[in-house]
Design a protein around this motif. Structure first.
Motif, PDB file in Angstrom:
ATOM      1  N   LYS A  24       0.817  -1.226   0.000  1.00 41.31           N
ATOM      2  CA  LYS A  24       0.000   0.000   0.000  1.00 41.31           C
ATOM      3  C   LYS A  24       0.847   1.271   0.000  1.00 41.31           C
ATOM      4  O   LYS A  24       0.544   2.208  -0.736  1.00 41.31           O
ATOM      5  N   PRO A  25       1.908   1.353   0.826  1.00 39.54           N
ATOM      6  CA  PRO A  25       2.710   2.599   0.795  1.00 39.54           C
ATOM      7  C   PRO A  25       3.341   2.841  -0.579  1.00 39.54           C
ATOM      8  O   PRO A  25       3.368   3.977  -1.056  1.00 39.54           O
ATOM      9  N   LEU A  26       3.802   1.793  -1.231  1.00 42.78           N
ATOM     10  CA  LEU A  26       4.397   1.982  -2.567  1.00 42.78           C
ATOM     11  C   LEU A  26       3.336   2.496  -3.529  1.00 42.78           C
ATOM     12  O   LEU A  26       3.557   3.451  -4.280  1.00 42.78           O
ATOM     13  N   ARG A  27       2.160   1.878  -3.473  1.00 41.18           N
ATOM     14  CA  ARG A  27       1.088   2.303  -4.380  1.00 41.18           C
ATOM     15  C   ARG A  27       0.736   3.777  -4.138  1.00 41.18           C
ATOM     16  O   ARG A  27       0.596   4.554  -5.096  1.00 41.18           O
ATOM     17  N   ALA A  28       0.660   4.155  -2.860  1.00 43.52           N
ATOM     18  CA  ALA A  28       0.286   5.544  -2.545  1.00 43.52           C
ATOM     19  C   ALA A  28       1.302   6.518  -3.128  1.00 43.52           C
ATOM     20  O   ALA A  28       0.958   7.637  -3.514  1.00 43.52           O
ATOM     21  N   SER A  29       2.565   6.090  -3.224  1.00 39.54           N
ATOM     22  CA  SER A  29       3.608   6.993  -3.724  1.00 39.54           C
ATOM     23  C   SER A  29       3.576   7.115  -5.249  1.00 39.54           C
ATOM     24  O   SER A  29       4.279   7.937  -5.817  1.00 39.54           O
ATOM     25  N   LEU A  30       2.773   6.271  -5.901  1.00 42.92           N
ATOM     26  CA  LEU A  30       2.789   6.244  -7.373  1.00 42.92           C
ATOM     27  C   LEU A  30       1.575   6.931  -8.003  1.00 42.92           C
ATOM     28  O   LEU A  30       1.401   6.883  -9.222  1.00 42.92           O
ATOM     29  N   ARG A  36      -3.717  -1.783  -7.782  1.00 45.86           N
ATOM     30  CA  ARG A  36      -3.313  -2.400  -6.501  1.00 45.86           C
ATOM     31  C   ARG A  36      -2.015  -3.168  -6.736  1.00 45.86           C
ATOM     32  O   ARG A  36      -1.846  -3.833  -7.769  1.00 45.86           O
ATOM     33  N   LEU A  37      -1.120  -3.097  -5.771  1.00 46.17           N
ATOM     34  CA  LEU A  37       0.189  -3.741  -5.913  1.00 46.17           C
ATOM     35  C   LEU A  37       0.377  -4.797  -4.826  1.00 46.17           C
ATOM     36  O   LEU A  37       0.165  -4.515  -3.643  1.00 46.17           O
ATOM     37  N   PHE A  38       0.787  -5.965  -5.239  1.00 45.95           N
ATOM     38  CA  PHE A  38       1.101  -7.051  -4.298  1.00 45.95           C
ATOM     39  C   PHE A  38       2.527  -7.521  -4.553  1.00 45.95           C
ATOM     40  O   PHE A  38       3.100  -7.251  -5.614  1.00 45.95           O
ATOM     41  N   ILE A  39       3.064  -8.220  -3.571  1.00 44.20           N
ATOM     42  CA  ILE A  39       4.400  -8.808  -3.766  1.00 44.20           C
ATOM     43  C   ILE A  39       4.374 -10.246  -3.271  1.00 44.20           C
ATOM     44  O   ILE A  39       3.843 -10.537  -2.197  1.00 44.20           O
ATOM     45  N   LYS A  40       4.869 -11.141  -4.100  1.00 50.08           N
ATOM     46  CA  LYS A  40       4.940 -12.555  -3.748  1.00 50.08           C
ATOM     47  C   LYS A  40       6.367 -12.814  -3.274  1.00 50.08           C
ATOM     48  O   LYS A  40       7.329 -12.675  -4.045  1.00 50.08           O
ATOM     49  N   GLU A 184      -8.343 -17.193  -3.472  1.00 46.98           N
ATOM     50  CA  GLU A 184      -8.854 -17.209  -2.086  1.00 46.98           C
ATOM     51  C   GLU A 184      -9.187 -15.807  -1.601  1.00 46.98           C
ATOM     52  O   GLU A 184     -10.088 -15.607  -0.812  1.00 46.98           O
ATOM     53  N   ARG A 185      -8.411 -14.823  -2.064  1.00 48.56           N
ATOM     54  CA  ARG A 185      -8.615 -13.450  -1.592  1.00 48.56           C
ATOM     55  C   ARG A 185      -9.456 -12.618  -2.561  1.00 48.56           C
ATOM     56  O   ARG A 185      -9.613 -11.415  -2.372  1.00 48.56           O
ATOM     57  N   GLY A 186      -9.965 -13.265  -3.578  1.00 49.12           N
ATOM     58  CA  GLY A 186     -10.848 -12.577  -4.524  1.00 49.12           C
ATOM     59  C   GLY A 186     -10.138 -11.492  -5.321  1.00 49.12           C
ATOM     60  O   GLY A 186     -10.747 -10.494  -5.693  1.00 49.12           O
ATOM     61  N   ILE A 187      -8.852 -11.658  -5.580  1.00 48.72           N
ATOM     62  CA  ILE A 187      -8.092 -10.642  -6.327  1.00 48.72           C
ATOM     63  C   ILE A 187      -8.060 -11.035  -7.811  1.00 48.72           C
ATOM     64  O   ILE A 187      -7.379 -11.985  -8.202  1.00 48.72           O
ATOM     65  N   ALA A 188      -8.796 -10.315  -8.621  1.00 51.88           N
ATOM     66  CA  ALA A 188      -8.844 -10.579 -10.071  1.00 51.88           C
ATOM     67  C   ALA A 188      -9.416  -9.336 -10.749  1.00 51.88           C
ATOM     68  O   ALA A 188     -10.233  -8.643 -10.139  1.00 51.88           O
ATOM     69  N   PRO A 189      -9.022  -9.030 -11.954  1.00 48.73           N
ATOM     70  CA  PRO A 189      -7.952  -9.677 -12.696  1.00 48.73           C
ATOM     71  C   PRO A 189      -6.588  -9.295 -12.113  1.00 48.73           C
ATOM     72  O   PRO A 189      -6.463  -8.305 -11.398  1.00 48.73           O
ATOM     73  N   ARG A 312      -6.058   0.174 -14.341  1.00 50.77           N
ATOM     74  CA  ARG A 312      -6.113   0.400 -12.889  1.00 50.77           C
ATOM     75  C   ARG A 312      -6.810  -0.772 -12.173  1.00 50.77           C
ATOM     76  O   ARG A 312      -6.534  -1.053 -11.007  1.00 50.77           O
ATOM     77  N   GLU A 313      -7.701  -1.445 -12.881  1.00 53.07           N
ATOM     78  CA  GLU A 313      -8.479  -2.538 -12.268  1.00 53.07           C
ATOM     79  C   GLU A 313      -7.649  -3.820 -12.125  1.00 53.07           C
ATOM     80  O   GLU A 313      -8.072  -4.758 -11.464  1.00 53.07           O
ATOM     81  N   GLU A 314      -6.498  -3.881 -12.800  1.00 57.53           N
ATOM     82  CA  GLU A 314      -5.736  -5.130 -12.813  1.00 57.53           C
ATOM     83  C   GLU A 314      -4.666  -5.099 -11.726  1.00 57.53           C
ATOM     84  O   GLU A 314      -3.731  -4.297 -11.789  1.00 57.53           O
ATOM     85  N   ALA A 315      -4.797  -5.973 -10.724  1.00 56.56           N
ATOM     86  CA  ALA A 315      -3.802  -6.004  -9.642  1.00 56.56           C
ATOM     87  C   ALA A 315      -2.470  -6.519 -10.197  1.00 56.56           C
ATOM     88  O   ALA A 315      -2.449  -7.451 -11.009  1.00 56.56           O
ATOM     89  N   LEU A 316      -1.387  -5.895  -9.755  1.00 60.91           N
ATOM     90  CA  LEU A 316      -0.056  -6.353 -10.177  1.00 60.91           C
ATOM     91  C   LEU A 316       0.597  -7.101  -9.021  1.00 60.91           C
ATOM     92  O   LEU A 316       0.625  -6.605  -7.885  1.00 60.91           O
ATOM     93  N   VAL A 317       1.112  -8.280  -9.319  1.00 60.94           N
ATOM     94  CA  VAL A 317       1.805  -9.086  -8.306  1.00 60.94           C
ATOM     95  C   VAL A 317       3.269  -9.136  -8.715  1.00 60.94           C
ATOM     96  O   VAL A 317       3.625  -9.823  -9.689  1.00 60.94           O
ATOM     97  N   PHE A 318       4.110  -8.409  -8.015  1.00 61.89           N
ATOM     98  CA  PHE A 318       5.542  -8.488  -8.325  1.00 61.89           C
ATOM     99  C   PHE A 318       6.084  -9.740  -7.650  1.00 61.89           C
ATOM    100  O   PHE A 318       5.972  -9.907  -6.434  1.00 61.89           O
ATOM    101  N   LEU A 319       6.670 -10.621  -8.464  1.00 57.56           N
ATOM    102  CA  LEU A 319       7.255 -11.845  -7.915  1.00 57.56           C
ATOM    103  C   LEU A 319       8.687 -11.512  -7.489  1.00 57.56           C
ATOM    104  O   LEU A 319       9.556 -11.275  -8.340  1.00 57.56           O
ATOM    105  N   HIS A 320       8.897 -11.477  -6.183  1.00 53.68           N
ATOM    106  CA  HIS A 320      10.243 -11.173  -5.658  1.00 53.68           C
ATOM    107  C   HIS A 320      11.059 -12.459  -5.693  1.00 53.68           C
ATOM    108  O   HIS A 320      10.865 -13.355  -4.871  1.00 53.68           O
ATOM    109  N   THR A 321      11.970 -12.526  -6.643  1.00 61.16           N
ATOM    110  CA  THR A 321      12.722 -13.759  -6.877  1.00 61.16           C
ATOM    111  C   THR A 321      14.029 -13.828  -6.077  1.00 61.16           C
ATOM    112  O   THR A 321      14.832 -14.742  -6.290  1.00 61.16           O
ATOM    113  N   GLY A 322      14.242 -12.875  -5.168  1.00 59.67           N
ATOM    114  CA  GLY A 322      15.398 -12.975  -4.263  1.00 59.67           C
ATOM    115  C   GLY A 322      16.605 -12.184  -4.725  1.00 59.67           C
ATOM    116  O   GLY A 322      16.470 -11.162  -5.405  1.00 59.67           O
ATOM    117  N   GLY A 323      17.798 -12.642  -4.330  1.00 57.24           N
ATOM    118  CA  GLY A 323      19.040 -12.035  -4.810  1.00 57.24           C
ATOM    119  C   GLY A 323      19.662 -11.008  -3.881  1.00 57.24           C
ATOM    120  O   GLY A 323      20.692 -10.410  -4.222  1.00 57.24           O
TER     121      GLY A 323
END
Ligand SMILES: Cc1ncc(COP(=O)(O)O)c(C=O)c1O
Length: 337
Positions: A24-30, A36-40, A184-189, A312-323
């Motif tokens: 949420k804080p990242l989204r608010a800054s953009l 909506r922004l998520f991170i896996k 499960e969390r009803g996040i789509a698309p 704007r309606e499409e949630a973005l899930v950034f896959l954090h792959t490490g590193g």
């Protein structure tokens, strides 16, 4: 987890499922147009510093053990996260890790050749061989394999990034995990965005989507090759082969979305956008990205958001792959004083 994976040899390594959290804080800054922004959090897979290779290595190590091997040989750049995680995984499975590393990145930071992942390789006790500058990597490899066999070892080889069909199975399974968490969390698309390099992560995700066709799109950000079209072709071929191994239909040709324009000068060479992305995530979300993959991947996602490329309606899930260990190899890029 879907029973479709039960037929494959698998050695448990990862802490699963990894968390899916909202940024949420990242989204608010953009600004107001930002979706909506998520991170896996695949940086939290648990093994030896975490990262995406843990999921691939569950199947790679499983296969090595099933073949009766006692040694695992892999390769990558000096700061390879894959090599570091392979060493950790091999240790837990009782295999000897041999890392054949290529000094291929023209980065002259003072810690690059000794800290970060290179330091961790030593802590994991890996047998590290550095391909001498100017020598033929194929010949060097053959020499290492011959030497191991002559000494009585039974080596299993997996290429850079563990990007084989076997490794990609890990990300086909991850796709199912993500699609189920979103459902499960009803996040789509929704759309998964991630850094793409040797391609096994993206190929696995795209193949996994054949098991959940209503699930999120998969959008790679090229952080590796200068020829994005050839890279897309190679990932498509690997996705098709992975789908074949899973026994599902091949993905559609357009399913491999791969974004160009964020590699910068070359693989492993920092960009100002990467530095901005790493600092932004650290300062807004308390999350550490890395300079080679997720920093450039996030820079790509931020640029696309700012260009209005996503609905704007499409949630973005950034896959954090490490590193994250790579940050220490690139300290000059971030140090303020
Ligand atoms: C941290 C990190 N993110 C992303 C990737 C890219 O994954 P792949 O090589 O499967 O495309 C890598 C690969 O080494 C990595 O280490």
């Amino acid at each position: 987890m879907s029973g479709v994976f039960d037929k494959f040899a698998r050695f448990p390594l990862a802490h699963l499922p990894t968390p899916l959290t909202e940024m949420k804080p990242l989204r608010a800054s953009l600004g107001p147009a930002c979706p909506r922004l998520f991170i896996k959090r695949d940086d939290c897979t648990g093994l030896g510093g975490g990262g995406n290779k843990t999921r691939k290595l569950e199947f790679i190590i499983g296969e090595a053990l099933a073949q009766g091997c006692d040694t695992i040989v892999t390769t990558g750049a000096l700061q390879s996260n894959h090599a570091r995680q392979t060493a950790a995984a091999a240790n837990t499975a009782g295999l000897k890790p041999v890392l054949v590393l290529l000094d291929m990145v023209a980065y002259e930071g003072h810690a690059y050749r000794r800290s970060g992942n290179r330091l961790l390789d030593d802590i994991f006790g890996a047998d590290v061989r550095i391909i001498p500058q100017g020598s033929d990597p194929t010949a060097f490899f053959k020499q290492v394999m011959d030497e191991l066999k002559a000494s009585g070892c039974k080596p299993y080889f997996t290429p850079a990034g563990g990007s084989t069909v076997t490794g990609s199975l890990g990300y086909a399974a991850a796709y199912v995990e993500i699609a189920d968490q979103l459902a499960e969390r009803g996040i789509a698309p929704a759309r998964i965005v991630h850094a793409s390099s040797s391609g096994g992560t993206q190929a696995g995700l795209v193949a996994g989507r054949q098991l959940r066709p209503e699930g999120p799109l998969v959008h790679g950000i090229n952080v590796y090759r200068l020829d994005t079209d050839k890279m897309r072709e190679d990932i498509t071929a690997l996705a098709n082969d992975t789908a074949g191994r899973l026994g599902v239909a091949a993905p559609m040709p357009g399913d491999v979305l791969l974004e160009d324009g964020f590699v910068g000068e070359a693989y492993g060479i920092p960009t100002p956008e990467m530095v901005e992305a790493v600092e932004l995530l650290a300062r807004r979300e308390g999350i550490l990205l890395d300079p080679v993959y997720t920093g450039k991947g996030m820079a790509g996602m931020l640029a696309l958001i700012r260009r209005g490329a996503f609905a704007r309606e499409e949630a973005l899930v950034f896959l954090h792959t490490g590193g994250m260990p790579g940050l220490f190899a690139y300290e000059e890029e971030f140090k303020k004083g």
